[in-house]
Design an enzyme around this catalytic site. Structure first.
Site, PDB file in Angstrom:
ATOM      1  N   ASP A  41       0.900  -1.149   0.000  1.00 55.31           N
ATOM      2  CA  ASP A  41       0.000   0.000   0.000  1.00 55.31           C
ATOM      3  C   ASP A  41       0.934   1.193   0.000  1.00 55.31           C
ATOM      4  O   ASP A  41       1.550   1.509   1.022  1.00 55.31           O
ATOM      5  CB  ASP A  41      -0.882   0.008   1.251  1.00 55.31           C
ATOM      6  CG  ASP A  41      -1.882   1.152   1.196  1.00 55.31           C
ATOM      7  OD1 ASP A  41      -1.478   2.273   0.845  1.00 55.31           O
ATOM      8  OD2 ASP A  41      -3.061   0.941   1.494  1.00 55.31           O
ATOM      9  N   HIS A  42       1.072   1.852  -1.150  1.00 52.71           N
ATOM     10  CA  HIS A  42       2.166   2.831  -1.258  1.00 52.71           C
ATOM     11  C   HIS A  42       2.015   4.016  -0.304  1.00 52.71           C
ATOM     12  O   HIS A  42       2.982   4.695  -0.011  1.00 52.71           O
ATOM     13  CB  HIS A  42       2.374   3.284  -2.714  1.00 52.71           C
ATOM     14  CG  HIS A  42       1.387   4.297  -3.202  1.00 52.71           C
ATOM     15  ND1 HIS A  42       0.126   3.982  -3.611  1.00 52.71           N
ATOM     16  CD2 HIS A  42       1.490   5.642  -3.337  1.00 52.71           C
ATOM     17  CE1 HIS A  42      -0.504   5.085  -3.977  1.00 52.71           C
ATOM     18  NE2 HIS A  42       0.301   6.106  -3.825  1.00 52.71           N
ATOM     19  N   HIS A 102      -5.779   2.820   1.193  1.00 55.37           N
ATOM     20  CA  HIS A 102      -5.026   3.991   1.666  1.00 55.37           C
ATOM     21  C   HIS A 102      -5.678   4.676   2.868  1.00 55.37           C
ATOM     22  O   HIS A 102      -5.035   4.960   3.869  1.00 55.37           O
ATOM     23  CB  HIS A 102      -4.863   5.020   0.549  1.00 55.37           C
ATOM     24  CG  HIS A 102      -4.303   4.444  -0.726  1.00 55.37           C
ATOM     25  ND1 HIS A 102      -3.359   3.453  -0.733  1.00 55.37           N
ATOM     26  CD2 HIS A 102      -4.566   4.720  -2.034  1.00 55.37           C
ATOM     27  CE1 HIS A 102      -3.047   3.153  -2.003  1.00 55.37           C
ATOM     28  NE2 HIS A 102      -3.770   3.898  -2.801  1.00 55.37           N
TER      29      HIS A 102
HETATM   30  C1  BG6 Z   1      -3.807   4.769  -6.377  1.00 53.59           C
HETATM   31  C2  BG6 Z   1      -5.174   4.849  -6.981  1.00 53.59           C
HETATM   32  O1  BG6 Z   1      -3.691   3.667  -5.524  1.00 53.59           O
HETATM   33  O2  BG6 Z   1      -3.549   5.950  -5.646  1.00 53.59           O
HETATM   34  C3  BG6 Z   1      -5.334   6.097  -7.833  1.00 53.59           C
HETATM   35  O3  BG6 Z   1      -5.431   3.697  -7.758  1.00 53.59           O
HETATM   36  C4  BG6 Z   1      -4.943   7.313  -7.055  1.00 53.59           C
HETATM   37  O4  BG6 Z   1      -6.671   6.216  -8.307  1.00 53.59           O
HETATM   38  C5  BG6 Z   1      -3.588   7.128  -6.410  1.00 53.59           C
HETATM   39  O5  BG6 Z   1      -4.918   8.418  -7.940  1.00 53.59           O
HETATM   40  C6  BG6 Z   1      -3.239   8.285  -5.507  1.00 53.59           C
HETATM   41  O6  BG6 Z   1      -1.926   8.145  -5.089  1.00 53.59           O
HETATM   42  P1  BG6 Z   1      -1.086   9.433  -4.665  1.00 53.59           P
HETATM   43  O7  BG6 Z   1       0.204   8.873  -4.150  1.00 53.59           O
HETATM   44  O8  BG6 Z   1      -0.942  10.254  -5.893  1.00 53.59           O
HETATM   45  O9  BG6 Z   1      -1.902  10.120  -3.627  1.00 53.59           O
END
Ligand code: BG6
Length: 495
Positions: free
Chosen positions: A181-182, A244
């Site tokens: 989960d980045h 997230h």
């Molecule tokens: C991803 C989603 O996991 O996270 C995207 O699939 C979203 O829809 C993105 O735009 C948002 O990531 P960050 O790091 O740009 O907030």
């Protein structure tokens, strides 16, 4: 200390994720001297590429997407010596022998058994099949040395996530599996642990006795970005809330871990997910709001409504916005609402968490001094602004006692400079190489998070929405404002 020798296989080598995120992250780790002394990366895929063509594509990705601008082609050439393209048809089991051969060759060359990492940067429907074929390789049985990284979405609902966990568990131990989960790799997200548990002044008030409500916003200014194939089957609840946002909620709500052992931290998080009050079908409409954007104007440009986007079903019920009020049934948080929201094409890009405190127990100030009184708030801005601010009352200078809300702000850029901050994928890839799973989702966490969102998802699938119900460049559907204002609170829209 650098990680041990590693051979990294990236399935989906020529895909978007590798070009935008993985290779730029690996290259930055290389520049920062975090890559193992001995490492080799193989991008795998069906499209034929020569190594040269592959390197050119990767360099292009690094140039466009790395946090470091000014990419030095010669330096990249040094990195690229460790990178090859390996033609592999994932449907052809015999092709997987190439993996074993490459690991053996590298082991021979280096004079030691390397760690082996399989990174599945592929469409979710391909994961079970590839994982099964990997599971059959003898080298996968080297439990301590072989790891598999699985991207989100992890499953499509509770049932499929459970099945995927069972499938992976039949071939790998939990210690070998890294579910990404980045958001957990973001510096500002990791810092929530430091803020809460490395300081004595916050934790004593971090509970229902002092806090009245918590809110989490993940607002995006982008729309669908051509991802209809994935997104129309997914929607905001699956795409952002299940993973997230619930992970952010866990970071805010968890009990203090006894140590930073991976399982200890994840135990504390899963406790939060398990304590979230299950939402009954008949209550979904009271505590959750969905939205889908119609046509409008974003940054001066006309945009079509979601249902008119290419690849989206004409009467699509997919929500591009979701807001939910959760409660956590435990001693720390009983009765305290946790409002969360996320959406595409919103007015401002901002991910932030705000804790709103209760009123001071007794107010001795004259009523006219408090016209602008606002409750104390602690706001953690995750991105793009990176700061932590505390709002408190202050006496406005002058002969009368007038109170004003003011902010005390800690800003990352001012304190550290932004260039030094690694990107989420850098942190997470290094953690995989080091074998540290603290920032990755354990099987039970993923399933518990699905359990939380399933009643809402199912209710929304079974009922007709009134879509479209918000305009791009707004703060989403009106009903989402009511969800919070009806309780006497308001969303924090940072400016
Ligand atoms: C991803 C989603 O996991 O996270 C995207 O699939 C979203 O829809 C993105 O735009 C948002 O990531 P960050 O790091 O740009 O907030």
């Amino acid at each position: 200390k650098r990680p041990a020798s590693t051979v990294l296989f990236i399935f989906g080598g020529s895909g978007d994720l590798n070009l935008r995120k993985l290779t730029p992250a690996l290259y930055n780790l290389f520049l920062d001297q975090w890559m193992p002394e001995k490492f080799h990366i193989a991008g795998l895929g069906r499209t034929p590429y020569t190594d040269d063509n592959f390197h050119t594509r990767l360099l292009d990705g690094v140039t466009k997407f790395s946090r470091r601008k000014d990419v030095d082609a010669a330096k990249f050439g040094e990195f690229a010596q460790h990178v090859q393209y390996l033609h592999l048809d994932a449907e052809n089991e015999a092709d997987f022998q190439k993996i074993t051969d490459l690991v053996k060759a590298k082991g021979g060359e280096w004079g030691e058994e390397p760690n082996v990492i399989f990174y599945l940067a592929v469409a979710p429907q391909l994961v079970p099949d590839i994982a099964t074929k990997l599971g059959k390789l003898t080298l996968t049985k080297e439990k301590a040395n072989t790891r598999i990284v699985v991207e989100k979405p992890f499953g499509h609902d509770f049932k499929s996530a459970h099945e995927l966990n069972a499938l992976l568990a039949s071939m790998f131990t939990e210690e070998q599996i890294y579910r990404i989960d980045h958001y957990l790799g973001k510096e500002t997200v990791q810092n929530i642990l430091a803020l809460r548990f490395a300081n004595a002044m916050f934790e004593p008030v971090w509970n229902r006795n002092y806090i009245e409500s918590v809110q989490i916003t993940a607002a995006e200014t982008v729309g669908l970005e051509g991802r209809a194939g994935y997104y129309d089957q997914s929607g905001a609840l699956r795409d952002m809330v299940q993973n997230h946002i619930l992970q952010l909620l866990c970071m805010v709500a968890m009990e203090a871990p006894v140590s930073f052992d991976a399982n200890e931290v994840r135990n504390k998080k899963v406790d939060v997910l398990n304590a979230i009050r299950p939402i009954k079908t008949e209550d979904v409409d009271k505590v959750a709001v969905r939205g889908q954007y119609g046509p409008g104007v974003v940054k001066g440009k006309e945009v079509v409504g979601y249902r008119e986007e290419k690849g989206v079903a004409e009467k699509s019920k997919t929500m591009t916005y979701a807001a939910v009020k959760f409660f956590i049934d435990n001693w720390r948080w009983q009765g305290i609402p946790f409002y969360v929201r996320t959406g595409k094409f919103l007015k401002q890009k901002s991910t932030n968490i705000t804790l709103t405190f209760r009123e001071a127990p007794h107010f001795a100030f004259p009523p006219e001094s408090t016209k602008t009184w606002r409750p104390n708030q602690l706001t953690i801005s995750i991105q793009p602004e990176m700061d932590i601010r505390i709002r408190f009352q202050s006496k406005r200078p002058g002969q009368t006692m007038t109170l004003d809300p003011v902010n005390m702000i800690f800003n990352y850029d001012e304190a550290y400079g932004r260039d030094d901050a690694p990107e989420a994928y850098e942190t997470l890839l290094l953690d995989v190489m080091e074998g540290d799973a603290t920032l990755f989702m354990r099987a039970d966490q993923v399933e518990a998070a699905w359990k939380v969102v399933m009643p809402i998802q199912e209710h929304w699938e079974n009922t007709e929405p009134d879509f479209p119900n918000y305009t791009p460049d707004s703060w989403g559907p009106e009903a989402a404002d009511k969800l919070i204002t009806n309780d006497g609170h308001a969303w924090t829209n940072l400016s």
